[in-house]
Design a protein around this motif. Structure first.
Motif, PDB file in Angstrom:
ATOM      1  N   ASP A 165       8.621   4.227 -18.933  1.00  0.00           N
ATOM      2  CA  ASP A 165       9.205   5.026 -20.006  1.00  0.00           C
ATOM      3  C   ASP A 165      10.568   5.519 -19.510  1.00  0.00           C
ATOM      4  O   ASP A 165      10.635   6.360 -18.610  1.00  0.00           O
ATOM      5  N   PRO A 166      11.659   4.959 -20.078  1.00  0.00           N
ATOM      6  CA  PRO A 166      12.990   5.310 -19.563  1.00  0.00           C
ATOM      7  C   PRO A 166      13.301   6.795 -19.735  1.00  0.00           C
ATOM      8  O   PRO A 166      14.160   7.328 -19.063  1.00  0.00           O
ATOM      9  N   ARG A 167      12.572   7.447 -20.614  1.00  0.00           N
ATOM     10  CA  ARG A 167      12.846   8.863 -20.878  1.00  0.00           C
ATOM     11  C   ARG A 167      12.258   9.775 -19.811  1.00  0.00           C
ATOM     12  O   ARG A 167      12.698  10.886 -19.610  1.00  0.00           O
ATOM     13  N   THR A 168      11.246   9.286 -19.099  1.00  0.00           N
ATOM     14  CA  THR A 168      10.645  10.088 -18.025  1.00  0.00           C
ATOM     15  C   THR A 168      10.884   9.467 -16.646  1.00  0.00           C
ATOM     16  O   THR A 168      10.829  10.155 -15.634  1.00  0.00           O
ATOM     17  N   GLY A 169      11.090   8.141 -16.628  1.00  0.00           N
ATOM     18  CA  GLY A 169      11.234   7.444 -15.354  1.00  0.00           C
ATOM     19  C   GLY A 169       9.901   7.021 -14.747  1.00  0.00           C
ATOM     20  O   GLY A 169       9.868   6.386 -13.694  1.00  0.00           O
ATOM     21  N   TYR A 170       8.803   7.340 -15.413  1.00  0.00           N
ATOM     22  CA  TYR A 170       7.462   6.992 -14.919  1.00  0.00           C
ATOM     23  C   TYR A 170       6.819   5.918 -15.809  1.00  0.00           C
ATOM     24  O   TYR A 170       7.195   5.783 -16.973  1.00  0.00           O
ATOM     25  N   PRO A 171       5.817   5.218 -15.277  1.00  0.00           N
ATOM     26  CA  PRO A 171       5.085   4.275 -16.134  1.00  0.00           C
ATOM     27  C   PRO A 171       4.577   4.988 -17.387  1.00  0.00           C
ATOM     28  O   PRO A 171       4.099   6.122 -17.311  1.00  0.00           O
ATOM     29  N   ALA A 172       4.730   4.317 -18.527  1.00  0.00           N
ATOM     30  CA  ALA A 172       4.347   4.923 -19.807  1.00  0.00           C
ATOM     31  C   ALA A 172       2.853   5.220 -19.822  1.00  0.00           C
ATOM     32  O   ALA A 172       2.043   4.418 -19.343  1.00  0.00           O
ATOM     33  N   GLY A 202       0.818  -1.214   0.000  1.00  0.00           N
ATOM     34  CA  GLY A 202       0.000   0.000   0.000  1.00  0.00           C
ATOM     35  C   GLY A 202       0.853   1.265   0.000  1.00  0.00           C
ATOM     36  O   GLY A 202       0.400   2.338   0.405  1.00  0.00           O
ATOM     37  N   ASP A 203       2.090   1.137  -0.462  1.00  0.00           N
ATOM     38  CA  ASP A 203       3.011   2.278  -0.470  1.00  0.00           C
ATOM     39  C   ASP A 203       2.689   3.260  -1.596  1.00  0.00           C
ATOM     40  O   ASP A 203       2.158   2.878  -2.631  1.00  0.00           O
ATOM     41  N   PRO A 204       3.075   4.529  -1.400  1.00  0.00           N
ATOM     42  CA  PRO A 204       2.905   5.513  -2.484  1.00  0.00           C
ATOM     43  C   PRO A 204       3.957   5.306  -3.571  1.00  0.00           C
ATOM     44  O   PRO A 204       4.927   4.575  -3.352  1.00  0.00           O
ATOM     45  N   PRO A 205       3.802   5.961  -4.709  1.00  0.00           N
ATOM     46  CA  PRO A 205       4.843   5.872  -5.747  1.00  0.00           C
ATOM     47  C   PRO A 205       6.129   6.528  -5.255  1.00  0.00           C
ATOM     48  O   PRO A 205       6.109   7.323  -4.312  1.00  0.00           O
ATOM     49  N   PRO A 206       7.274   6.218  -5.879  1.00  0.00           N
ATOM     50  CA  PRO A 206       8.537   6.833  -5.450  1.00  0.00           C
ATOM     51  C   PRO A 206       8.538   8.338  -5.714  1.00  0.00           C
ATOM     52  O   PRO A 206       7.768   8.836  -6.549  1.00  0.00           O
ATOM     53  N   GLY A 207       9.423   9.034  -5.017  1.00  0.00           N
ATOM     54  CA  GLY A 207       9.504  10.484  -5.188  1.00  0.00           C
ATOM     55  C   GLY A 207      10.333  10.865  -6.398  1.00  0.00           C
ATOM     56  O   GLY A 207      11.095  10.051  -6.934  1.00  0.00           O
ATOM     57  N   GLU A 208      10.178  12.129  -6.784  1.00  0.00           N
ATOM     58  CA  GLU A 208      10.866  12.622  -7.988  1.00  0.00           C
ATOM     59  C   GLU A 208      12.382  12.479  -7.926  1.00  0.00           C
ATOM     60  O   GLU A 208      13.024  12.161  -8.927  1.00  0.00           O
ATOM     61  N   GLU A 209      12.944  12.750  -6.749  1.00  0.00           N
ATOM     62  CA  GLU A 209      14.410  12.691  -6.644  1.00  0.00           C
ATOM     63  C   GLU A 209      14.925  11.264  -6.812  1.00  0.00           C
ATOM     64  O   GLU A 209      15.944  11.041  -7.472  1.00  0.00           O
ATOM     65  N   GLU A 210      14.200  10.332  -6.194  1.00  0.00           N
ATOM     66  CA  GLU A 210      14.597   8.916  -6.343  1.00  0.00           C
ATOM     67  C   GLU A 210      14.519   8.516  -7.817  1.00  0.00           C
ATOM     68  O   GLU A 210      15.370   7.778  -8.321  1.00  0.00           O
ATOM     69  N   ILE A 211      13.472   8.983  -8.472  1.00  0.00           N
ATOM     70  CA  ILE A 211      13.294   8.631  -9.883  1.00  0.00           C
ATOM     71  C   ILE A 211      14.433   9.228 -10.722  1.00  0.00           C
ATOM     72  O   ILE A 211      15.032   8.552 -11.558  1.00  0.00           O
ATOM     73  N   ALA A 212      14.771  10.461 -10.444  1.00  0.00           N
ATOM     74  CA  ALA A 212      15.849  11.116 -11.190  1.00  0.00           C
ATOM     75  C   ALA A 212      17.163  10.366 -10.963  1.00  0.00           C
ATOM     76  O   ALA A 212      17.946  10.162 -11.904  1.00  0.00           O
ATOM     77  N   ALA A 213      17.410   9.931  -9.724  1.00  0.00           N
ATOM     78  CA  ALA A 213      18.660   9.213  -9.420  1.00  0.00           C
ATOM     79  C   ALA A 213      18.704   7.881 -10.168  1.00  0.00           C
ATOM     80  O   ALA A 213      19.744   7.504 -10.728  1.00  0.00           O
ATOM     81  N   ALA A 214      17.572   7.166 -10.208  1.00  0.00           N
ATOM     82  CA  ALA A 214      17.537   5.881 -10.919  1.00  0.00           C
ATOM     83  C   ALA A 214      17.724   6.089 -12.419  1.00  0.00           C
ATOM     84  O   ALA A 214      18.391   5.299 -13.098  1.00  0.00           O
ATOM     85  N   ARG A 215      17.164   7.165 -12.923  1.00  0.00           N
ATOM     86  CA  ARG A 215      17.292   7.435 -14.366  1.00  0.00           C
ATOM     87  C   ARG A 215      18.736   7.624 -14.796  1.00  0.00           C
ATOM     88  O   ARG A 215      19.116   7.303 -15.916  1.00  0.00           O
ATOM     89  N   GLU A 216      19.559   8.136 -13.880  1.00  0.00           N
ATOM     90  CA  GLU A 216      20.995   8.317 -14.170  1.00  0.00           C
ATOM     91  C   GLU A 216      21.675   6.978 -14.466  1.00  0.00           C
ATOM     92  O   GLU A 216      22.737   6.937 -15.067  1.00  0.00           O
ATOM     93  N   LEU A 217      21.079   5.906 -13.973  1.00  0.00           N
ATOM     94  CA  LEU A 217      21.697   4.584 -14.128  1.00  0.00           C
ATOM     95  C   LEU A 217      21.121   3.812 -15.314  1.00  0.00           C
ATOM     96  O   LEU A 217      21.415   2.639 -15.508  1.00  0.00           O
ATOM     97  N   VAL A 218      20.245   4.453 -16.065  1.00  0.00           N
ATOM     98  CA  VAL A 218      19.574   3.774 -17.176  1.00  0.00           C
ATOM     99  C   VAL A 218      20.066   4.333 -18.512  1.00  0.00           C
ATOM    100  O   VAL A 218      20.085   5.550 -18.699  1.00  0.00           O
ATOM    101  N   GLY A 219      20.444   3.427 -19.405  1.00  0.00           N
ATOM    102  CA  GLY A 219      20.862   3.866 -20.740  1.00  0.00           C
ATOM    103  C   GLY A 219      21.692   2.787 -21.418  1.00  0.00           C
ATOM    104  O   GLY A 219      22.781   2.457 -20.952  1.00  0.00           O
ATOM    105  N   THR A 220      21.165   2.210 -22.470  1.00  0.00           N
ATOM    106  CA  THR A 220      21.886   1.178 -23.218  1.00  0.00           C
ATOM    107  C   THR A 220      23.231   1.710 -23.729  1.00  0.00           C
ATOM    108  O   THR A 220      24.178   0.949 -23.912  1.00  0.00           O
TER     109      THR A 220
END
Ligand code: ADP
Ligand code: MG
Length: 368
Positions: free
Chosen positions: A290-297, A156-174
């Motif tokens: 969506d890897p470009r936004t970090g949110y569900p497409a 029943g947790d909320p979605p992750p916060g923007e900062e966490e999402i931004a940090a994870a996005r830094e680690l994504v990229g083929t």
């Protein structure tokens, strides 16, 4: 008077001719039925297919197989499932002992040599990444882990916060993968990266399972992994044969949205927001990121693709087109000559020309 009699005669003649036509038609149907009967009761195929379902590769997989020799068919299906279990040992990120888990632990320290199966899946992932300009990205692992949709849903947790999402996005990229084709090695250029092959591994496994069936002499059947399916050979029997009738689920309803009639050797892959998700304060968060936004497409609620030459690619394309959404994804599918049915965010159903050729029936989607 005479004239009228003549006309009646003529009328009678026409009626007789019509009867003949009807009789001929009935005859053809009977001959057809007799022919199908022969096909059904005879030789070549067991009347009833052998069918088995198993939970493997994180989904219910059902193999339906036809053949003359029941024991042989059963043996082929068993061996196919063993092959799927072997692949699970490679692709399963939730198993710390799997090859992908080991790769994800070690590849930031230096190049890691991978098996042929994992290599082929990674290469297909990289190809699709390039074609769709990053909407599909197998290095999406850190975002998938952060979102952990099933875990958040259960707690029943909320979605992750923007900062966490931004940090994870830094680690994504083929682009941050270093691949050596000659040595078949993979290296991560940034620590914390993780490959997730959930978007195409089942499609790959579909081909490996089919290969096992064929090598055991079984070339007629149907492999369903819920979101990725493959038809094999001509469907035996009168009911619908030689085409396979496949239903596409309504993403917001209980029933089928469409039924397709497909020849053997056709891949069908679906990506939707309705199977793995959690709702939080009236908003749905699902498992395709969506890897470009970090949110569900958000550009589609369901995409089904039909056709293609390989299972892994078919599976990856349904995910990629889902992320690209409406209308971009649909246009891309059209340019690839791919059969594609998309339910857009407003619930409207769109089909490419390639899909229309296979449609038996399509309804309106239930309200979104
Ligand atoms: P299903 O899991 O129902 O087969 P998909 O084939 O669309 O559905 O794959 C979704 C899975 O792909 C996710 O669970 C995740 O593991 C992975 N994934 C999520 N987003 C992406 C993405 N943008 N690119 C590549 N893989 C993704
Ligand atoms: Mg997919």
């Amino acid at each position: 008077m005479e004239e009228r009699e003549e006309r009646d005669q003529e009328g009678l003649g026409r009626k007789n001719r019509r009867d003949t036509v009807i009789v001929t038609a009935v005859f053809l149907v009977l001959v057809g039925a007799a022919f199908l009967g022969v096909k059904l009761f005879n030789p070549g195929y067991s009347r009833e297919p052998y069918q088995r379902t198993m939970f493997v590769l994180d989904d219910y997989v059902t193999i339906t197989a036809y053949g003359k020799d029941q024991a042989r068919v059963e043996g082929a299906v068993e061996e196919s499932f063993r092959e799927l279990q072997r692949l699970q040992g490679i692709f399963d990120r939730y198993d710390p002992e799997s090859e992908i888990s080991r790769l994800n632990r070690e590849a930031a320290q230096g190049p890691v040599a991978v098996s042929e199966d994992l290599w082929r899946v990674i290469i297909t992932g990289v190809e699709v990444y390039r074609e769709c300009e990053g909407a599909f990205d197998i290095t999406v692992g850190p975002l998938v882990d952060l979102w952990d949709v099933l875990g958040r849903g259960a707690r029943g947790d909320p979605p992750p916060g923007e900062e966490e999402i931004a940090a994870a996005r830094e680690l994504v990229g083929t682009d941050m993968l270093e691949l050596d084709e000659a040595l078949r090695t993979v290296r991560f250029l940034r620590p914390g990266m993780a490959i997730d092959v959930g978007g195409l591994a089942k499609g790959y496994a579909l081909d490996r399972a089919a290969e096992v069936l064929r090598s055991r002499g079984v070339d007629t059947g149907y492999i369903s992994m819920i979101s990725t399916d493959l038809t094999l050979g001509e469907k035996p029997g009168a009911a619908g044969g030689p085409l396979w009738r496949i239903g596409i689920l309504d993403p917001r309803g209980e029933d089928y949205l469409a039924t397709l009639l497909l020849p053997g050797g056709t891949y069908v892959s679906t990506s939707g927001d309705y199977q793995r998700y959690f709702d939080y304060q009236g908003v749905r968060y699902h498992h395709i990121i969506d890897p470009r936004t970090g949110y569900p497409a958000r550009g589609a609620i369901s995409v089904t693709v039909v056709g293609g030459e390989e299972g892994a690619r078919s599976d990856a394309l349904s995910t990629a087109i889902f992320v690209l959404g409406y209308p971009e994804g649909l246009r891309w599918a059209e340019s690839l000559g791919l059969g594609c049915l998309m339910v857009d965010p407003s619930g409207e159903v769109h089909c490419t020309e390639g899909m229309e050729a296979h449609l038996e029936e399509v309804k309106e989607a239930a309200g979104t």
